[in-house]
Write a protein that holds these residues in place. Structure first.
Motif, PDB file in Angstrom:
ATOM      1  N   ASN A 106       0.834  -1.218   0.000  1.00 47.04           N
ATOM      2  CA  ASN A 106       0.000   0.000   0.000  1.00 47.04           C
ATOM      3  C   ASN A 106       0.862   1.258   0.000  1.00 47.04           C
ATOM      4  OD1 ASN A 106      -2.441  -1.302  -0.112  1.00 47.04           O
ATOM      5  ND2 ASN A 106      -2.743  -1.366   2.108  1.00 47.04           N
ATOM      6  N   GLN A 107       1.935   1.252   0.756  1.00 44.94           N
ATOM      7  CA  GLN A 107       2.834   2.408   0.770  1.00 44.94           C
ATOM      8  C   GLN A 107       3.482   2.609  -0.594  1.00 44.94           C
ATOM      9  OE1 GLN A 107       5.511   1.645   4.020  1.00 44.94           O
ATOM     10  NE2 GLN A 107       4.038   2.264   5.590  1.00 44.94           N
ATOM     11  N   LEU A 108       3.889   1.506  -1.201  1.00 43.08           N
ATOM     12  CA  LEU A 108       4.479   1.582  -2.543  1.00 43.08           C
ATOM     13  C   LEU A 108       3.456   2.111  -3.538  1.00 43.08           C
ATOM     14  CD1 LEU A 108       6.831   1.033  -4.470  1.00 43.08           C
ATOM     15  CD2 LEU A 108       5.981  -1.318  -4.705  1.00 43.08           C
ATOM     16  N   LEU A 109       2.225   1.618  -3.435  1.00 42.18           N
ATOM     17  CA  LEU A 109       1.150   2.079  -4.323  1.00 42.18           C
ATOM     18  C   LEU A 109       0.895   3.569  -4.127  1.00 42.18           C
ATOM     19  CD1 LEU A 109      -1.074   1.552  -6.389  1.00 42.18           C
ATOM     20  CD2 LEU A 109      -2.578   0.912  -4.485  1.00 42.18           C
ATOM     21  N   GLU A 110       0.845   4.009  -2.877  1.00 40.80           N
ATOM     22  CA  GLU A 110       0.620   5.444  -2.616  1.00 40.80           C
ATOM     23  C   GLU A 110       1.766   6.281  -3.171  1.00 40.80           C
ATOM     24  OE1 GLU A 110      -1.834   4.764   1.555  1.00 40.80           O
ATOM     25  OE2 GLU A 110      -0.043   5.985   1.568  1.00 40.80           O
ATOM     26  N   ALA A 111       2.981   5.807  -2.993  1.00 46.03           N
ATOM     27  CA  ALA A 111       4.139   6.544  -3.522  1.00 46.03           C
ATOM     28  C   ALA A 111       4.098   6.583  -5.041  1.00 46.03           C
ATOM     29  CB  ALA A 111       5.439   5.888  -3.042  1.00 46.03           C
ATOM     30  N   HIS A 124       0.087   1.611 -15.750  1.00 51.98           N
ATOM     31  CA  HIS A 124       0.842   1.341 -14.527  1.00 51.98           C
ATOM     32  C   HIS A 124      -0.072   1.416 -13.298  1.00 51.98           C
ATOM     33  CE1 HIS A 124       4.817   1.033 -16.274  1.00 51.98           C
ATOM     34  NE2 HIS A 124       4.658   2.189 -16.914  1.00 51.98           N
ATOM     35  N   VAL A 125      -0.926   2.396 -13.274  1.00 53.98           N
ATOM     36  CA  VAL A 125      -1.855   2.535 -12.145  1.00 53.98           C
ATOM     37  C   VAL A 125      -2.795   1.336 -12.110  1.00 53.98           C
ATOM     38  CG1 VAL A 125      -3.815   3.868 -11.276  1.00 53.98           C
ATOM     39  CG2 VAL A 125      -1.738   5.049 -11.993  1.00 53.98           C
ATOM     40  N   GLU A 169      -4.541  -3.720  -9.682  1.00 60.39           N
ATOM     41  CA  GLU A 169      -4.799  -5.155  -9.804  1.00 60.39           C
ATOM     42  C   GLU A 169      -3.965  -5.940  -8.792  1.00 60.39           C
ATOM     43  OE1 GLU A 169      -5.809  -4.994 -14.589  1.00 60.39           O
ATOM     44  OE2 GLU A 169      -4.004  -6.010 -13.908  1.00 60.39           O
ATOM     45  N   ARG A 170      -2.717  -5.551  -8.635  1.00 60.57           N
ATOM     46  CA  ARG A 170      -1.842  -6.233  -7.661  1.00 60.57           C
ATOM     47  C   ARG A 170      -2.380  -6.051  -6.246  1.00 60.57           C
ATOM     48  NH1 ARG A 170       3.958  -4.402 -10.059  1.00 60.57           N
ATOM     49  NH2 ARG A 170       4.009  -5.826 -11.847  1.00 60.57           N
ATOM     50  N   THR A 171      -2.840  -4.838  -5.962  1.00 61.11           N
ATOM     51  CA  THR A 171      -3.391  -4.567  -4.632  1.00 61.11           C
ATOM     52  C   THR A 171      -4.639  -5.416  -4.407  1.00 61.11           C
ATOM     53  OG1 THR A 171      -2.538  -2.314  -4.680  1.00 61.11           O
ATOM     54  CG2 THR A 171      -4.300  -2.768  -3.132  1.00 61.11           C
ATOM     55  N   ALA A 172      -5.477  -5.523  -5.435  1.00 65.72           N
ATOM     56  CA  ALA A 172      -6.688  -6.336  -5.327  1.00 65.72           C
ATOM     57  C   ALA A 172      -6.320  -7.808  -5.090  1.00 65.72           C
ATOM     58  CB  ALA A 172      -7.541  -6.180  -6.577  1.00 65.72           C
ATOM     59  N   GLU A 173      -5.279  -8.276  -5.783  1.00 68.09           N
ATOM     60  CA  GLU A 173      -4.840  -9.662  -5.601  1.00 68.09           C
ATOM     61  C   GLU A 173      -4.331  -9.879  -4.173  1.00 68.09           C
ATOM     62  OE1 GLU A 173      -3.396 -10.162 -10.220  1.00 68.09           O
ATOM     63  OE2 GLU A 173      -1.984 -10.606  -8.627  1.00 68.09           O
TER      64      GLU A 173
END
Length: 163
Positions: free
Chosen positions: A26-31, A142-143, A148-152
């Motif tokens: 989640n932190q990586l996604l937010e960044a 990319h987003v 999708e990765r976060t959902a997985e």
């Protein structure tokens, strides 16, 4: 009994590990999202600056074109006056006629060059817009991939929590 206690400890440990991985993801996604938003803003500012420059150039070219056309009209009018005088002064009129014709040709070449510049600038602006659109599509992919990765990861975490 002891075997069951170990499983609970391992499961809690595994859940904590997965929660840490989820938090890191989640932190990586937010960044990544923040970075993408900053890039989008930077691209938008760049496009706005380019648009302002192009608008300024177009206005300048339009004014110069108008001035050149006015000058050309004036010179053509003067040429007609010179032609009338030509009947009285043959040699003087021939010389004046050549000078005026050269001026007209020079102005027409200059006008043609300005029109070519405007077409080139319009083409370059179009290429910039296309490049921006391609970059925006890439950023969106990319987003989408990160979502999708976060959902997985969420699904995996729910499965593990459900155990």
């Amino acid at each position: 009994r002891d075997g069951g206690g170990i499983r609970v400890t391992l499961s809690v440990s595994k859940i904590l590990e997965l929660e840490q991985q989820l938090e890191a993801t989640n932190q990586l996604l937010e960044a990544t999202q923040k970075s993408l938003e900053e890039k989008c803003q930077q691209i938008q500012r760049s496009v706005e600056e380019r648009d302002a420059i192009i608008t300024s150039l177009r206005q300048g070219n339009a004014e110069e074109c108008h001035q050149l056309q006015a000058s050309l009209s004036e010179q053509r009018a003067e040429f007609e006056v010179t032609r009338a005088e030509c009947r009285r002064l043959q040699w003087a009129s021939e010389e004046a006629g050549r000078a005026r014709a050269e001026d007209v040709t020079r102005l027409e070449r200059r006008l043609s060059g300005l029109q070519s510049k405007l077409e080139q600038q319009t083409h370059e602006h179009s290429q910039g817009v296309v490049a921006r659109d391609v970059e925006l599509a890439t950023l969106r992919r990319h987003v989408r991939t990160a979502e999708e990765r976060t959902a997985e990861h969420d699904k995996e975490l729910k499965k593990l929590v459900g155990l």
